[in-house]
Design a protein around this motif. Sequence first.
Motif, PDB file in Angstrom:
ATOM      1  N   SER A 148     -34.752   8.862 -13.030  1.00 54.55           N
ATOM      2  CA  SER A 148     -33.333   9.025 -12.668  1.00 54.55           C
ATOM      3  C   SER A 148     -32.818   9.230 -11.523  1.00 54.55           C
ATOM      4  N   GLU A 149     -32.070   8.763 -10.773  1.00 57.68           N
ATOM      5  CA  GLU A 149     -31.960   8.701  -9.288  1.00 57.68           C
ATOM      6  C   GLU A 149     -30.430   8.818  -9.015  1.00 57.68           C
ATOM      7  N   TYR A 150     -29.983   9.753  -8.194  1.00 56.34           N
ATOM      8  CA  TYR A 150     -28.627   9.758  -7.653  1.00 56.34           C
ATOM      9  C   TYR A 150     -28.767   9.921  -6.201  1.00 56.34           C
ATOM     10  N   LEU A 151     -28.034   8.909  -5.491  1.00 54.24           N
ATOM     11  CA  LEU A 151     -27.922   9.095  -3.916  1.00 54.24           C
ATOM     12  C   LEU A 151     -26.736   9.129  -3.246  1.00 54.24           C
ATOM     13  N   SER A 152     -26.547   9.655  -2.092  1.00 49.12           N
ATOM     14  CA  SER A 152     -25.081   9.825  -1.485  1.00 49.12           C
ATOM     15  C   SER A 152     -25.418   9.400  -0.235  1.00 49.12           C
ATOM     16  N   VAL A 153     -24.492   8.514   0.465  1.00 51.72           N
ATOM     17  CA  VAL A 153     -24.498   8.074   1.722  1.00 51.72           C
ATOM     18  C   VAL A 153     -23.280   8.419   2.594  1.00 51.72           C
ATOM     19  N   PRO A 154     -23.019   8.563   3.903  1.00 56.05           N
ATOM     20  CA  PRO A 154     -21.677   8.674   4.343  1.00 56.05           C
ATOM     21  C   PRO A 154     -21.021   7.406   4.240  1.00 56.05           C
ATOM     22  N   PRO A 196     -32.628  17.799 -17.426  1.00 54.08           N
ATOM     23  CA  PRO A 196     -31.193  17.946 -17.974  1.00 54.08           C
ATOM     24  C   PRO A 196     -31.017  16.944 -19.214  1.00 54.08           C
ATOM     25  N   SER A 197     -30.039  17.248 -20.142  1.00 56.40           N
ATOM     26  CA  SER A 197     -29.901  16.476 -21.281  1.00 56.40           C
ATOM     27  C   SER A 197     -29.254  15.147 -21.002  1.00 56.40           C
ATOM     28  N   GLU A 198     -28.368  15.023 -20.001  1.00 57.77           N
ATOM     29  CA  GLU A 198     -28.175  13.785 -19.626  1.00 57.77           C
ATOM     30  C   GLU A 198     -28.904  12.901 -19.211  1.00 57.77           C
ATOM     31  N   ASP A 199     -29.934  13.240 -18.229  1.00 52.74           N
ATOM     32  CA  ASP A 199     -30.936  12.482 -17.799  1.00 52.74           C
ATOM     33  C   ASP A 199     -31.937  12.158 -18.904  1.00 52.74           C
ATOM     34  N   LEU A 203     -33.367   8.611 -20.146  1.00 54.04           N
ATOM     35  CA  LEU A 203     -34.706   7.927 -19.929  1.00 54.04           C
ATOM     36  C   LEU A 203     -35.451   7.943 -21.384  1.00 54.04           C
ATOM     37  N   GLY A 204     -34.737   8.569 -22.390  1.00 56.06           N
ATOM     38  CA  GLY A 204     -35.439   8.555 -23.608  1.00 56.06           C
ATOM     39  C   GLY A 204     -36.647   9.377 -23.764  1.00 56.06           C
ATOM     40  N   LEU A 205     -36.032  10.705 -23.254  1.00 54.39           N
ATOM     41  CA  LEU A 205     -36.918  11.686 -23.247  1.00 54.39           C
ATOM     42  C   LEU A 205     -36.549  13.120 -23.833  1.00 54.39           C
ATOM     43  N   ALA A 206     -37.063  13.942 -24.011  1.00 52.09           N
ATOM     44  CA  ALA A 206     -36.814  15.131 -24.679  1.00 52.09           C
ATOM     45  C   ALA A 206     -36.195  16.083 -23.440  1.00 52.09           C
TER      46      ALA A 206
END
Lengths: 245, 245
Positions: A148-154, A196-199, A203-206
């Motif tokens: 699960s990936e989060y990215l930021s660019v200017p 974290p619970s959201e991710d 991802l279908g994990l605990a």
Amino acid sequence: MTSDTPEGSSPGFRPLYRQVKQILVNRLRDGTWRPGVLIPSEVQIAADLGVSQGTVRKALDEMRGENLLISQQGRGTFVARHDEARILFQFFKIIPKIGPPVFPESELRGVSTGTANAQEQRALRLKAGDPVIRIARLRSLAGRLTISEYLSVPAGIFPGLGADIRVENNLYDLYASRYGITVSRSEERITAVGLPSEDATLLGLATGTPVLAIDRIAIALDGQPVEWRRSLCSTADCAYVSELR
Amino acid sequence: MTSDTPEGSSPGFRPLYRQVKQILVNRLRDGTWRPGVLIPSEVQIAADLGVSQGTVRKALDEMRGENLLISQQGRGTFVARHDEARILFQFFKIIPKIGPPVFPESELRGVSTGTANAQEQRALRLKAGDPVIRIARLRSLAGRLTISEYLSVPAGIFPGLGADIRVENNLYDLYASRYGITVSRSEERITAVGLPSEDATLLGLATGTPVLAIDRIAIALDGQPVEWRRSLCSTADCAYVSELR
DNA sequence: CAGTGGTCTAGACCACGTC
DNA sequence: ACGTGGTCTAGACCACTGT
């Protein structure tokens, strides 16, 4: 070419081949030489700049070492592309525990815009209020949801990125081909965290499963940070590899 | 006799400078040139081997790139030592989240001998029944217990290691100075796991805390694996850094 | 074949550390 | 002043890819 550099007094000595290298790197930065093209031969460059072939060679040697150029005996020297197999794994160090390395598929979750938060200001050297584009996506390895990936660019240097991103997988190739931004290196800091619970849902994990948190800052040719990303990576079926030499 | 060059394929063409390099590397392997000593000058080596200085230079360039040698203008070229500050962090990529990098202190927990298990056989290329030495220790970063580490080495190439190990911290320096084994590179595979109860007790953390599991295989100059280690590393106060270029 | 990068040589000068 | 590694040059030949 002026061989005397009236720079400073004590440290002001720059080897000629480094000056040549800077000139050539600038041709990559400003798009004079775009990814994939054949650049002039060594003798040609040497003649143009008024230096010897050996000096040009030493400049090219360093650029080859930085994966900016690729030379083939008998053919010539080409500007490296970010979509070639040998380059793909330069920035993707996650491989399956069993089987050969595979490149991940991506599933876009969302694109949004906003202003840089504290973390983004630090990582991307932005000021409060500077606009950023944020992207969230999931990545699969060999068909298994893994990252699960989060990215930021200017937003300033990637105008209208959101529209382009829909079907893209290899972002660095997009940065180079569409915006002329070449990512030359990056720095990752890895920690272990509970998912974290959201991710976990995504991802279908605990919730709380131990995963790698990989924080990356990508650096462009001019040394400026151009992307910050955080990847939460399950290591049930894969591992992060690092070669130390 | 071409023995262990990974590139020798069909054409049977080996550049002169690579042959020179191989000769010089062998002088490191067999202890002719020991860590820290000043090696002959480039012109001296060139004269000895009957090649030009430029060819020797190219061989030395590659060896410098592999951190085997260190040159200083005006002084000469020295065999790299594993106890120098700039080398220490070549194989230790864990740095505090705040503050400058620090080298960890070690607290030995135990040394034992046995025969290689399946994992050790695979990592160290040993056969069932081959003897190994196992070491367990705890490592602290800036005074905080951070890492629980287990490592195995083939007893055959480190005879009597157990006795020496008592107060050692930098093992690779010990390998080089006492056994003539130079670790030139290593490969790490990192996963996230829940901290086992045994290690949790040792580190004073809760069982199941997410930690990094860093599995490393260390490779000697001749390409043979000489050490396998597994480090369980809490990332409460530190992170694993990896530079991609 | 011509043109490219890759190797090898020989010699010159520069920047630096030591004597 | 001397010896070291670092830079720069000019030219030769080798290995490879195209036509």
